[in-house]
Design an enzyme around this catalytic site. Structure first.
Site, PDB file in Angstrom:
ATOM      1  N   GLU A 149       0.856  -1.186   0.000  1.00 62.69           N
ATOM      2  CA  GLU A 149       0.000   0.000   0.000  1.00 62.69           C
ATOM      3  C   GLU A 149       0.891   1.234   0.000  1.00 62.69           C
ATOM      4  O   GLU A 149       1.990   1.228   0.550  1.00 62.69           O
ATOM      5  CB  GLU A 149      -0.909   0.021   1.245  1.00 62.69           C
ATOM      6  CG  GLU A 149      -2.031  -0.990   1.185  1.00 62.69           C
ATOM      7  CD  GLU A 149      -3.177  -0.681   2.171  1.00 62.69           C
ATOM      8  OE1 GLU A 149      -3.200   0.411   2.772  1.00 62.69           O
ATOM      9  OE2 GLU A 149      -4.033  -1.562   2.328  1.00 62.69           O
ATOM     10  N   HIS A 160      -4.741   6.614  -0.135  1.00 64.38           N
ATOM     11  CA  HIS A 160      -3.906   5.424  -0.035  1.00 64.38           C
ATOM     12  C   HIS A 160      -4.452   4.367  -0.973  1.00 64.38           C
ATOM     13  O   HIS A 160      -5.575   4.465  -1.457  1.00 64.38           O
ATOM     14  CB  HIS A 160      -3.766   4.926   1.408  1.00 64.38           C
ATOM     15  CG  HIS A 160      -4.967   4.247   1.979  1.00 64.38           C
ATOM     16  ND1 HIS A 160      -6.019   4.926   2.530  1.00 64.38           N
ATOM     17  CD2 HIS A 160      -5.278   2.926   2.090  1.00 64.38           C
ATOM     18  CE1 HIS A 160      -6.925   4.059   2.971  1.00 64.38           C
ATOM     19  NE2 HIS A 160      -6.503   2.836   2.719  1.00 64.38           N
ATOM     20  N   HIS A 190      -5.249   0.385  -2.369  1.00 69.90           N
ATOM     21  CA  HIS A 190      -5.617  -0.994  -2.098  1.00 69.90           C
ATOM     22  C   HIS A 190      -5.220  -1.772  -3.351  1.00 69.90           C
ATOM     23  O   HIS A 190      -6.047  -1.983  -4.235  1.00 69.90           O
ATOM     24  CB  HIS A 190      -7.127  -1.119  -1.834  1.00 69.90           C
ATOM     25  CG  HIS A 190      -7.576  -0.569  -0.513  1.00 69.90           C
ATOM     26  ND1 HIS A 190      -8.901  -0.417  -0.177  1.00 69.90           N
ATOM     27  CD2 HIS A 190      -6.861  -0.155   0.560  1.00 69.90           C
ATOM     28  CE1 HIS A 190      -8.988   0.064   1.061  1.00 69.90           C
ATOM     29  NE2 HIS A 190      -7.766   0.246   1.528  1.00 69.90           N
ATOM     30  N   ASP A 228      -9.499   1.151   7.964  1.00 68.31           N
ATOM     31  CA  ASP A 228      -9.435   2.552   7.544  1.00 68.31           C
ATOM     32  C   ASP A 228     -10.416   3.400   8.356  1.00 68.31           C
ATOM     33  O   ASP A 228     -10.102   4.511   8.775  1.00 68.31           O
ATOM     34  CB  ASP A 228      -9.794   2.690   6.059  1.00 68.31           C
ATOM     35  CG  ASP A 228      -8.762   2.030   5.161  1.00 68.31           C
ATOM     36  OD1 ASP A 228      -7.588   1.946   5.562  1.00 68.31           O
ATOM     37  OD2 ASP A 228      -9.144   1.613   4.052  1.00 68.31           O
TER      38      ASP A 228
HETATM   39 ZN   LIG Z   1      -7.243   1.070   3.294  1.00 68.02          ZN
END
Ligand SMILES: [Zn+2]
Length: 132
Positions: free
Chosen positions: A25, A79, A81, A92
């Site tokens: 990530e 961010h 995935h 999250d």
């Molecule tokens: Zn996430």
């Protein structure tokens, strides 16, 4: 916030950053005013994980100082995935520390897709991303 406006170039900058680090990530910060992104700031994922991210504290602080000194606001955190899903995860939601738009870049069938979410009171609602 009901929508977030960003340019194609800003979206591409986010995608390039997260693609470079996949399958880990990757993350970063969106600086702007009102609901319009002015700058994409890349931040190292200190967790170096395929399932979670932790922004490197020194870089995060530097980004916050840059935002402040440029008269902008922290309006988003993005961010990736790399293996999906396209939505914010329970982690999250639990770890959301700022009242900002959370942009998820998910790799779906080889292509990156971006979606925005607002997290409040343990729940996420979708924020429209307007790409201009
Ligand atoms: Zn996430």
């Amino acid at each position: 916030m009901k929508s977030l406006t960003l340019t194609k170039e800003q979206l591409q900058k986010m995608i390039s950053h997260v693609d470079l680090h996949a399958p880990l990530e990757a993350c970063g910060i969106l600086a702007g005013l009102n609901s319009k992104v002015e700058s994409v700031l890349e931040v190292t994922n200190q967790a170096q994980s395929v399932v979670r991210f932790v922004m490197a504290p020194s870089e995060q602080l530097k980004a916050f100082e840059w935002i402040e000194s440029n008269g902008l606001d922290l309006i988003g955190i993005f961010h990736s995935h790399p293996a999906g899903p396209e939505t914010v995860s329970p982690t999250d939601i639990a770890e959301a520390a700022y009242e900002v738009v959370h942009v998820i870049l998910a790799r779906v069938e080889g292509a990156w897709r971006a979606r925005g979410f607002w997290i409040e009171d343990g729940a996420a609602s979708e924020v429209e991303l307007q790409i201009v």
